[in-house]
Design a protein around this motif. Structure first.
Motif, mmCIF file in Angstrom:
data_model
loop_
_atom_site.group_PDB
_atom_site.id
_atom_site.type_symbol
_atom_site.label_atom_id
_atom_site.label_comp_id
_atom_site.label_asym_id
_atom_site.label_seq_id
_atom_site.Cartn_x
_atom_site.Cartn_y
_atom_site.Cartn_z
ATOM 1 N N SER A 139 -17.778 -3.166 -49.418
ATOM 2 C CA SER A 139 -16.942 -3.404 -48.230
ATOM 3 C C SER A 139 -16.269 -2.116 -47.775
ATOM 4 O O SER A 139 -16.251 -1.794 -46.576
ATOM 5 C CB SER A 139 -15.875 -4.467 -48.517
ATOM 6 O OG SER A 139 -16.416 -5.759 -48.485
ATOM 7 N N SER A 175 -15.023 -11.646 -46.837
ATOM 8 C CA SER A 175 -14.373 -10.351 -46.594
ATOM 9 C C SER A 175 -15.402 -9.270 -46.295
ATOM 10 O O SER A 175 -15.188 -8.432 -45.401
ATOM 11 C CB SER A 175 -13.529 -9.951 -47.798
ATOM 12 O OG SER A 175 -14.314 -9.872 -48.976
ATOM 13 N N TYR A 178 -16.785 -9.846 -42.811
ATOM 14 C CA TYR A 178 -15.814 -9.394 -41.803
ATOM 15 C C TYR A 178 -15.896 -7.877 -41.625
ATOM 16 O O TYR A 178 -15.892 -7.375 -40.495
ATOM 17 C CB TYR A 178 -14.405 -9.806 -42.207
ATOM 18 C CG TYR A 178 -13.357 -9.499 -41.169
ATOM 19 C CD1 TYR A 178 -13.004 -10.441 -40.206
ATOM 20 C CD2 TYR A 178 -12.730 -8.255 -41.132
ATOM 21 C CE1 TYR A 178 -12.049 -10.155 -39.241
ATOM 22 C CE2 TYR A 178 -11.773 -7.966 -40.176
ATOM 23 C CZ TYR A 178 -11.444 -8.917 -39.231
ATOM 24 O OH TYR A 178 -10.510 -8.618 -38.270
ATOM 25 N N ASP A 179 -15.971 -7.148 -42.732
ATOM 26 C CA ASP A 179 -16.061 -5.687 -42.641
ATOM 27 C C ASP A 179 -17.371 -5.246 -42.006
ATOM 28 O O ASP A 179 -17.418 -4.244 -41.278
ATOM 29 C CB ASP A 179 -15.914 -5.063 -44.034
ATOM 30 C CG ASP A 179 -14.478 -5.125 -44.542
ATOM 31 O OD1 ASP A 179 -13.552 -5.053 -43.717
ATOM 32 O OD2 ASP A 179 -14.281 -5.250 -45.766
#
Length: 230
Positions: A139, A175, A178-179
């Protein structure tokens, strides 16, 4: 922590000598500053290359200050690259056991590399995205690639698209998704093949294993890209 203490002692002596030097040779202060900068590079490199976890954290603190001040040197960038690959591109083993596997060190170094744009930074981050097995590090590398913004011949987008497919199948993580979307948003203006990019975003939008805000972000990004094509 012995290394940190010995380095701190050495720095104190150097700064004291520098102050005396500056008073006696005021016109040459710039030379003194250059000398101290070189000393700091040596300190950071030694801390980063140490096998001690705490020393590596101290190195990151020094490097974060340099990034904030916009004073990162070539030696410091190399130290950041080394820390980003700690346990991945550089492995230290004892009796077959990996001793320098520090995901939080790698993640922090990746985030800082994103603020030091260069081809070398980009290449290091590409290596991390494909070779690191820790989602938090991947990420961070993806975020940093988006911040750097380089995408010659869709090289970076292709790597991120590969990561998106890999983790969607093996370990869907909201997460990370999203990144990935945030990086897509920054890199989209430089995309050569927007169809592959939009396909990847569509897969995130349609994957109900991801949290609703992530899928909504994917839908919104798709609409923006479709509007820009008209």
């Amino acid at each position: 922590m012995k290394l940190v203490k010995s380095i701190a002692c050495g720095v104190s002596l150097i700064l004291l000598a520098g102050a005396v030097f500056a008073q006696n040779r005021g016109s040459e202060t710039s030379v003194e500053e250059l000398y101290l900068s070189n000393v700091q590079d040596v300190i950071i490199t030694e801390l980063a290359n140490s096998q001690d976890y705490d020393n590596k954290l101290v190195a990151l603190q020094y490097l974060e200050e340099s990034v904030k001040d916009g004073t990162v040197t070539e030696e410091q960038r190399v130290a950041l690259q080394s820390l980003a690959g700690e346990g991945i591109t550089t492995r230290v083993r004892t009796n077959g056991r990996l001793m320098n596997n520090f995901p939080d060190i790698r993640a922090k170094a990746c985030d800082l590399l994103g603020k030091v744009p260069s081809k070398e930074s980009k290449d290091t981050l590409l290596t991390i995205t494909t070779e690191d097995a820790e989602p938090m590090v991947v990420s961070a590398a993806v975020r940093a690639l988006g911040d750097i913004g380089m995408n010659d011949n869709d090289e970076v987008l292709a790597a991120i698209e590969f990561i998106q497919h890999k983790y969607a199948a093996l370990n869907p993580t909201s997460s990370l998704a999203y990144d990935i979307l945030s990086a897509y948003e920054k890199l989209a203006p430089k995309a050569v093949d927007k169809s592959a990019l939009m396909q990847s975003i569509t897969e995130i939008a349609a994957n109900y294993k991801f949290a609703t805000p992530v899928r909504l972000k994917a839908y919104n990004l798709l609409r923006e890209l479709q509007s820009s094509k008209k």
